[in-house]
Design a protein around this motif. Structure first.
Motif, PDB file in Angstrom:
ATOM      1  N   UNK A 182       1.037  -1.453   0.213  1.00 31.54           N
ATOM      2  CA  UNK A 182       0.114   0.090  -0.382  1.00 31.54           C
ATOM      3  C   UNK A 182       1.089   1.152   0.062  1.00 31.54           C
ATOM      4  N   UNK A 183       1.742   1.386   1.186  1.00 26.37           N
ATOM      5  CA  UNK A 183       2.474   2.443   1.162  1.00 26.37           C
ATOM      6  C   UNK A 183       3.574   2.837  -0.139  1.00 26.37           C
ATOM      7  N   UNK A 184       4.104   1.994  -0.405  1.00 31.88           N
ATOM      8  CA  UNK A 184       5.098   2.178  -2.085  1.00 31.88           C
ATOM      9  C   UNK A 184       4.261   2.759  -2.766  1.00 31.88           C
ATOM     10  N   UNK A 185       3.762   2.399  -3.679  1.00 32.04           N
ATOM     11  CA  UNK A 185       2.505   2.955  -4.857  1.00 32.04           C
ATOM     12  C   UNK A 185       2.370   4.422  -4.277  1.00 32.04           C
ATOM     13  N   UNK A 186       1.499   4.986  -2.981  1.00 35.69           N
ATOM     14  CA  UNK A 186       1.457   5.990  -2.744  1.00 35.69           C
ATOM     15  C   UNK A 186       2.189   7.128  -2.087  1.00 35.69           C
ATOM     16  N   UNK A 187       3.991   6.352  -1.566  1.00 34.30           N
ATOM     17  CA  UNK A 187       4.746   7.270  -1.341  1.00 34.30           C
ATOM     18  C   UNK A 187       5.510   7.529  -2.602  1.00 34.30           C
ATOM     19  N   UNK A 188       5.647   6.625  -3.711  1.00 42.45           N
ATOM     20  CA  UNK A 188       5.711   6.351  -4.970  1.00 42.45           C
ATOM     21  C   UNK A 188       5.233   7.931  -5.921  1.00 42.45           C
ATOM     22  N   UNK A 189       3.762   7.080  -6.070  1.00 38.99           N
ATOM     23  CA  UNK A 189       2.963   8.902  -6.796  1.00 38.99           C
ATOM     24  C   UNK A 189       2.618   9.682  -6.219  1.00 38.99           C
ATOM     25  N   UNK A 190       1.879   9.412  -4.891  1.00 39.33           N
ATOM     26  CA  UNK A 190       1.714  10.850  -4.075  1.00 39.33           C
ATOM     27  C   UNK A 190       2.432  11.263  -3.478  1.00 39.33           C
ATOM     28  N   UNK A 191       3.364  10.543  -3.442  1.00 39.89           N
ATOM     29  CA  UNK A 191       5.005  12.209  -2.459  1.00 39.89           C
ATOM     30  C   UNK A 191       5.344  12.130  -3.176  1.00 39.89           C
ATOM     31  N   UNK A 192       5.826  11.723  -4.938  1.00 42.04           N
ATOM     32  CA  UNK A 192       6.590  11.947  -5.480  1.00 42.04           C
ATOM     33  C   UNK A 192       8.188  11.132  -5.030  1.00 42.04           C
ATOM     34  N   UNK A 193       8.457  10.138  -3.975  1.00 38.92           N
ATOM     35  CA  UNK A 193       9.229   9.655  -3.196  1.00 38.92           C
ATOM     36  C   UNK A 193      10.029   8.460  -4.002  1.00 38.92           C
ATOM     37  N   UNK A 194      11.441   8.841  -4.879  1.00 43.63           N
ATOM     38  CA  UNK A 194      12.218   8.121  -5.110  1.00 43.63           C
ATOM     39  C   UNK A 194      11.477   6.573  -4.586  1.00 43.63           C
ATOM     40  N   UNK A 195      11.746   5.560  -5.299  1.00 43.71           N
ATOM     41  CA  UNK A 195      11.203   3.405  -5.511  1.00 43.71           C
ATOM     42  C   UNK A 195      12.281   3.146  -3.985  1.00 43.71           C
ATOM     43  N   UNK A 196      13.577   3.370  -4.240  1.00 42.74           N
ATOM     44  CA  UNK A 196      14.128   3.139  -3.031  1.00 42.74           C
ATOM     45  C   UNK A 196      14.006   3.612  -2.102  1.00 42.74           C
ATOM     46  N   UNK A 197      13.938   4.715  -1.507  1.00 43.40           N
ATOM     47  CA  UNK A 197      13.822   5.542  -0.659  1.00 43.40           C
ATOM     48  C   UNK A 197      11.946   5.158   0.092  1.00 43.40           C
ATOM     49  N   UNK A 198      11.408   4.736  -0.952  1.00 46.24           N
ATOM     50  CA  UNK A 198       9.536   4.618  -1.039  1.00 46.24           C
ATOM     51  C   UNK A 198       9.434   3.221   0.279  1.00 46.24           C
ATOM     52  N   UNK A 199      10.443   2.244   0.050  1.00 44.30           N
ATOM     53  CA  UNK A 199      11.154   0.944  -0.325  1.00 44.30           C
ATOM     54  C   UNK A 199      11.565   1.195   1.597  1.00 44.30           C
ATOM     55  N   UNK A 200      12.592   1.704   1.734  1.00 44.33           N
ATOM     56  CA  UNK A 200      13.074   2.178   3.305  1.00 44.33           C
ATOM     57  C   UNK A 200      12.294   2.630   4.084  1.00 44.33           C
ATOM     58  N   UNK A 201      11.361   3.349   3.818  1.00 41.50           N
ATOM     59  CA  UNK A 201      10.352   4.305   4.964  1.00 41.50           C
ATOM     60  C   UNK A 201       9.083   3.080   5.262  1.00 41.50           C
TER      61      UNK A 201
END
Length: 269
Positions: A159-178
């Motif tokens: 749930x979080x990785x797509x939201x952080x990447x598409x919604x918050x504009x985070x890099x995929x690697x950073x979204x995975x860590x958080x």
């Protein structure tokens, strides 16, 4: 008796390794692998989802340690997303008890199908932002993970990785860590409730989660070596497979609840 118990737990080891490898690479907790496996072992949907959540704790702890050592996690962002996840998981940890097994699995299938459509290759997304999102935004994303952990027994990483990447504009690697940090927090919070009401099987969770923790720490330490495009397509493929599997199981349980017996092809009437 002890020997038979050991032999019954051995099949969990290789599957724990697979779940751990995926957890470290994709920021998921491993519950996506654990839940179907536990259903195959004969646990009820409620038991499987609770035991899965408990097994997620050591799995994501291994990944979080590796990500922390990378120096690319900030304390402010980590605390924000973990706090939102833990609070939400605690609030929703009892909600799934009022649902039938087929309803829980139907919700899982719907969630996976939705996420399969949200996960997109990098070429279809806006450029990633350099600045880390605000703590409030990360806390809200963490809350989504808590709902998924408390209600459905999954860590919420998908749930979080797509939201952080598409919604918050985070890099995929950073979204995975958080995501890994948030899933650790949400699974810890939900596990306390699942242990209290007796739904989780601690021994099975320990074997699965302990094995997965070793693999998660290894794969998380090598995250930067994997291209973003490959990570995105791995996430999409995984959600599609799990949507089909959860949907198939939900239909079977619904027929069972209605007293309908499906005749296997080739069997005589």
């Amino acid at each position: 008796m002890a020997t038979s118990l050991i032999w019954s737990l051995l099949p969990l080891l290789p599957l724990g390794l697979v779940a751990g490898l995926l957890s470290g690479l994709l920021g998921i907790g491993g519950g996506l692998i654990f839940s179907p496996l536990l259903l195959l072992l004969g646990l009820t949907p409620h038991q499987a989802l609770a035991t899965s959540t408990l097994a997620i704790v050591p799995t994501t702890l291994g990944g979080t340690i590796a990500h922390g050592r990378s120096g690319k996690l900030t304390w402010r962002g980590g605390v924000a997303i973990a706090g939102g996840a833990a609070l939400s998981a605690g609030l929703f940890s009892h909600l799934g008890q009022g649902l039938a097994g087929w309803q829980l699995l139907s919700l899982q299938a719907a969630l996976y199908a939705l996420l399969a459509g949200l996960v997109k290759p990098r070429s279809q997304l806006a450029p990633a932002r350099e600045q880390e999102p605000r703590p409030l935004a990360l806390a809200l994303v963490g809350a989504l993970a808590g709902v998924a952990a408390g209600l459905l027994g999954v860590g919420g990483g998908l749930v979080m990785v797509p939201v952080m990447v598409a919604g918050l504009g985070m890099p995929v690697h950073g979204a995975i860590r958080y995501s890994t940090v948030a899933v650790l927090a949400s699974s810890c919070s939900a596990s306390l409730a699942f242990l209290a009401d007796g739904r989780a099987n601690p021994l099975v969770a320990l074997v699965l989660g302990g094995t997965a923790a070793v693999a998660a720490q290894w794969s998380a330490s090598r995250l930067e070596r994997v291209r973003e495009e490959r990570l995105v397509w791995m996430l999409r493929a995984l959600t599609l497979v799990l949507a089909v599997d959860s949907g198939r199981r939900a239909v079977g349980l619904w027929f069972e609840a209605q007293g309908i017996t499906l005749q296997k092809p080739g069997s005589s009437s």
